[in-house]
Scaffold this motif. Structure first.
Motif, short mmCIF file in Angstrom:
data_model
loop_
_atom_site.label_atom_id
_atom_site.label_comp_id
_atom_site.label_asym_id
_atom_site.label_seq_id
_atom_site.Cartn_x
_atom_site.Cartn_y
_atom_site.Cartn_z
N CYS A 90 -5.18 60.46 79.27
CA CYS A 90 -5.58 61.59 80.11
C CYS A 90 -6.63 61.18 81.13
N PHE B 63 -4.06 66.51 77.03
CA PHE B 63 -4.58 65.83 75.84
C PHE B 63 -3.86 66.31 74.58
N VAL C 287 -0.12 65.26 74.54
CA VAL C 287 0.08 63.85 74.20
C VAL C 287 -0.15 63.61 72.71
N ILE C 288 -1.14 64.28 72.13
CA ILE C 288 -1.39 64.12 70.69
C ILE C 288 -0.19 64.59 69.88
N SER D 189 -4.65 59.10 73.32
CA SER D 189 -4.39 60.29 74.14
C SER D 189 -5.51 60.52 75.15
#
Length: 983
Positions: free
Chosen positions: A520, A476, A479-480, A516
């Motif tokens: 996930c 998470f 990806v952010i 995100s």
């Protein structure tokens, strides 16, 4: 985190609505714009070309006319003036067109053909985008350069009377104005009288330079009763007398002015054969444009046929006529007949200013502008123009000078045409970053829904959403970080404006966090499926699972419909797809009823799409999941199919029901021709709405309302039955009040009103029935054992929506409502109960019939088929929120009524606690698949020839349909939570 299937589906659809909103904001682009904004309007005009000698003309030409009056008649079709209606009802205008001092044109209005974008096109010369369809309901101030802005800057005094949209677009531009409400379509008399009452005093005065009159009555008549209404002729005659008054007054005042006056008659858009507008049919885009002035005197025998031009050409022509700079964003070209009587040097000067403005706009919007054919023609014209100026300064009168001037004229006109076409094709500047963000969110939601099918359709109707694992947290945050870096790079390097980059960091960050988290969750669910799949392959539970014929039909029908959206013809004629699917479904149900009634159904129940084997509580599962074990254990004491216990007429009704439904659908297809290819052909609806068949329409409307009452009252309480009867009687009284139908004892009544009292009378009963149903639902939550009370409450809510639909539907569409209820009754009693279909199949069938009835109403994927008159039933003024809600419900009444019936059916006919959750999930899934696929298709087809006329309107419909779906899912979830509370 564990969620119920319904709650999970509702959350997914809500997130999908957000993704669609971001995609739509990026897809519908701003048109080509000049980098020199209107506030910097002091830019000097381009000097006259020169070749060796210096030019002595560096200022704007003088005005050609002293005063300009623009009479804009809303929804004025070209054949209303140039056709038989014009000859019959507009004799003075016809005389001016055929023999008077005038130039006539047929101006093509580009879609969307709604008022606000068309006003922008007339005054700015730019091509508005489809996003202006939404802005049309609440027009913001126009910041672009326009003829109005240039005239005000030049000190000209402008007076306006008419549609208040002008006042919103051009605030503080008029020295005097009186706006009228544009959206109250029930008024077609006072709305024009409020304009005409100012004419006498303003025409006597001479303290103005520009007068704009926008008449709305013709458009309102079209929305109410269509272009063939007898009211059309009366309105055209009224407009003809207004035009005569203005023209004679201008002629009498010309002795006092050094220059002639100009009268412009035009329409903002046309009118379809149903009386609406918004799309791209010939009747909607072709509008008359008549320029009337003593400067256009013609010789006897001079016949001038109307020429086809673009509506955007008006702005450049008006600017030249008033001696103003051409608006910077204009893509139109000067209407040359207006200046062809001027000296050659002035003609060339006008054309040069126009080509310079278009070439600058081309340079600012097209990187390779130097290779554009229009720009090359412009440069050649400018060189020839310079040679002509040099020759003119040396020798003012010669045949060589005239021939060269004629050549330069032709070259300029060709350059104008090519430049205008090049700019028009560059109108789309897509915000690809916003589109990609929206697409990613929507596709993530769809992927999550598809991966969650096995758990969501499990008999427990619950699924585990992985949100707390360490792997999830690491992925998470990673990806952010990646998305934030991408956002910074795109927003700092983007050359054009980007909506998503313009959002605050809090809003943009929220969307990135959401994307995100979705990614996930998708990865976690996919990992669990793969791990669980390996284990199940090692220990197979039910190796011989199979799908039923109905399951295959649902799967293939859904896939076929989605694939068809990639073709413009299938989008235009989408109603044919749904008619085919519904008819095929009836044939499949007929085959199933015959097999159950005569052969029995001893085959093993499938473990495919089945969720519940019948609505009596028996369970099944998705494919070969763990619930198949339960099915095997329960197989020995399954109740037999209910169709095997039917006797006598009931059995024959079961066998005949699919064929009766097929017959009903065939009748409904003949009621409203829709789509594009066959929309112009006569249908039963046109026959009924003609003034010669009002008696037949009255009888049909009365019978339909009676059928509606008989079918709906069976599940209502006694109080609601009385309210329903009075409400339906009020519906007929409302239609009689506005003149759509007749009372038997007053066949020739001329007492036509707006029907406000009658409509509000019906609204009282609608609200009363809805209140009674809501009260019963709330009471059923307190009294957990009173299952019957909840059933009655849900049916009363359904009944209230039916009564509202009856009020909003036009009289010839009341049979659609009656047949919808009849089909629901037949399916409930003789198909779903006897055949014991599961919740998923019943949900899909409701969805299919809801879509089919959307088109049975006469709707299509053209904006023109939206009946906006439904939004003003019972209103005496324009109120935005009720008007929007009523219009949306009137348009989507078919899907909404079938969805409300689905909730009642599953709540009343099954004791399973998971039926509503399964239905909500299936409804969300089957709506999400076409929306998600379609945004990918329109992205890949964004440069298609029909992207604005075919694919874009459909995209707006899909966005609105998804919003309706979200509301339906919320209702599903609320009812499901009620059931869980009671259990």
């Amino acid at each position: 985190m564990r969620l119920g299937s319904g709650t999970f589906a509702t959350c997914c659809v809500a997130i999908e609505v957000l993704g669609i909103a971001v995609f739509l904001r990026g897809f519908f682009p701003a048109p080509v714009r000049s980098s020199a904004r209107a506030v910097h309007g002091a830019e000097p005009p381009a000097p006259e070309p020169s070749a060796g000698a210096s030019s002595n003309w560096t200022t704007l030409p003088s005005p050609l006319f002293s005063k300009v009056v623009i009479v804009l008649i809303d929804a004025l079709r070209d054949d209303f003036v140039f056709g038989s209606k014009g000859v019959k009802f507009m004799p003075y205008t016809t005389y001016l067109v055929e023999k008077g001092a005038s130039h006539s044109f047929v101006a093509e209005a580009k879609p969307p053909t709604v008022t606000m974008p068309r006003i922008k096109a007339l005054m700015t010369g730019s091509l508005p985008g489809f996003v202006d369809v939404v802005r049309n309901l609440n027009s913001p101030a126009l910041l672009e350069d326009s003829v109005i802005r240039q005239a005000k800057t030049a000190g000209k005094r402008i007076i306006f009377y008419g549609d208040e949209t002008w006042v919103k677009l051009f605030p503080k531009h008029f020295v005097e104005y009186d706006g009228t409400t544009s959206f109250f379509v029930s008024d077609y008399t006072e709305v024009d009288n409020n304009v005409t009452r100012h004419l006498d005093k303003v025409l006597k005065r001479g303290d103005w330079d520009m007068l704009i009159l926008h008449y709305l009555g013709l458009d309102h008549i079209g929305h109410i009763s269509g272009p063939n209404s007898p009211l059309i002729g009366h309105k055209l005659s009224e407009m003809d007398s207004v035009l005569m008054k203005i023209h004679t007054s201008l002629q009498s005042k010309e002795r006092e002015t050094p220059l002639p006056n100009l009268l412009v008659l035009c329409g903002d858009h046309g009118m379809s054969e149903t009386g609406s507008h918004g799309a791209s049919s010939m009747e909607e885009v072709n509008t008359p444009l008549i320029l009337i002035s003593s400067a256009f005197e013609r010789k006897p025998g001079d016949i001038r046929h109307p020429k086809h031009v673009q509506q955007t050409d008006v702005a450049a022509t008006l600017a030249i006529a008033l001696g103003l700079p051409i608006p910077k964003d204009s893509v139109g070209s000067l209407l040359f007949p207006v200046v062809e009587g001027r000296p050659m040097r002035e003609q060339l000067r006008f054309l040069h200013l126009n080509t310079v403005q278009l070439s600058k706009l081309l340079q600012e919007n097209v990187p390779s502008y130097e290779k554009d054919p229009g720009f090359e023609q412009f440069k050649m014209s400018e060189r020839l123009h310079g040679n002509w100026i040099r020759l003119y300064l040396e020798e003012k009168h010669s045949e060589v000078l005239f021939n060269l001037g004629s050549k330069v004229l032709r070259q300029y006109l060709a350059a104008l045409k090519t430049l205008s076409l090049s700019l028009s094709t560059q109108v789309a500047q897509y915000d690809m970053y916003s589109m990609m963000v929206g697409t990613v969110v929507v596709l993530e939601v769809l992927t999550l829904l598809l991966l969650s099918v096995p758990q969501a359709l499990h008999r427990k109707a619950e699924l585990e959403v992985p949100l707390s694992s360490p792997g999830f947290s690491l992925l998470f945050y990673l990806v952010i970080l990646v998305l934030s870096a991408v956002h910074v790079i795109v927003c700092t390097s983007a050359e054009s404006s980007c909506y998503f980059c313009g959002l605050s960091w809090l809003a943009a960050g929220g969307v990135m966090v959401l994307a995100s988290a979705l990614l996930c969750v998708v990865v976690s669910v996919l990992t669990n499926i793969l791990v669980g799949g390996n284990a199940s392959r090692k220990n197979p539970v039910h190796p011989s699972s199979r799908w039923s014929e109905l399951d295959l039909l649902i799967l293939l029908g859904t896939a076929g419909h989605v694939l068809s959206l990639g073709a413009s013809s299938f989008v235009e004629e989408e109603h044919q797809t749904w008619y085919f699917l519904v008819n095929t479904l009836c044939l499949a149900l007929s085959q199933e009823t015959y097999r159950n009634c005569f052969l029995g159904d001893d085959s093993e129940p499938p473990c495919g799409l089945r969720v519940e084997q019948g609505l009596d509580g028996a369970t099944a599962a998705w494919q070969d999941g763990p619930a198949c074990d339960a099915l095997e254990r329960d197989k020995g004491h399954r109740s037999p199919s209910a169709s095997q216990g039917l006797r006598g007429h009931e059995k024959w009704m079961v066998l005949a029901s699919p064929w009766l439904i097929l017959a009903c659908c065939r009748l409904l297809r003949s009621l409203n021709q829709t789509g594009v290819q066959w929309a112009h052909r006569p249908d039963l609806g046109h026959w009924l709405t003609s003034s010669d068949h009002k008696a037949e329409l009255s009888v049909l409307a009365a019978i339909s309302l009676l059928v509606v009452f008989v079918l709906v009252q069976r599940g209502c309480s006694s109080v609601s039955k009385a309210a329903l009867a009075l409400g339906l009687l009020g519906v007929y009284c409302y239609r009689a009040a506005i003149g759509s139908v007749r009372f038997p004892w007053r066949p020739d009544s001329k007492d036509i009103s707006k029907g406000i009292i009658e409509a509000r009378f019906v609204y009282v009963f609608v609200l009363g029935i809805l209140f009674t149903g809501t009260k019963d639902l709330l009471k059923s939550q307190v009294i957990a054992t009173d299952f019957q009370l909840k059933t009655v409450g849900l049916w009363e809510i359904h009944s209230g929506l039916v009564l509202l639909a009856a009020l909003l539907f036009r009289p010839h569409n009341l049979p659609v409502l009656a047949f919808s209820l009849l089909i629901q009754t037949l399916m409930t009693k003789f198909i779903w109960k006897p055949l014991r279909h599961d919740a998923a199949e019943i949900t899909v069938m409701h969805y299919w019939f809801g879509q089919a009835f959307f088109y049975f109403q006469g709707n299509s994927n053209n904006i023109a088929t939206v009946d906006i008159s439904a939004g003003f039933v019972g209103l005496d003024t324009y109120v935005e929120i009720p008007a929007v809600l009523l219009t949306a419900f009137g348009t989507y009444a078919g899907p909404v009524l079938w969805a409300s019936h689905l909730v009642h059916f599953l709540s009343s006919e099954t004791r399973s606690s998971s039926a509503l959750s399964h239905a909500c999930f299936c409804y969300a899934l089957i709506c999400s698949i076409p929306v998600s696929t379609y945004i990918v298709l329109v992205t890949s087809l964004r440069y298609h020839l029909f992207i604005w006329s075919v694919f874009s309107p459909k995209l707006l419909y899909e966005g609105m349909h998804l919003l309706i779906t979200a509301a339906v899912c919320v209702f599903f979830t609320a009812m499901d939570q009620t059931r869980l509370t009671q259990s």
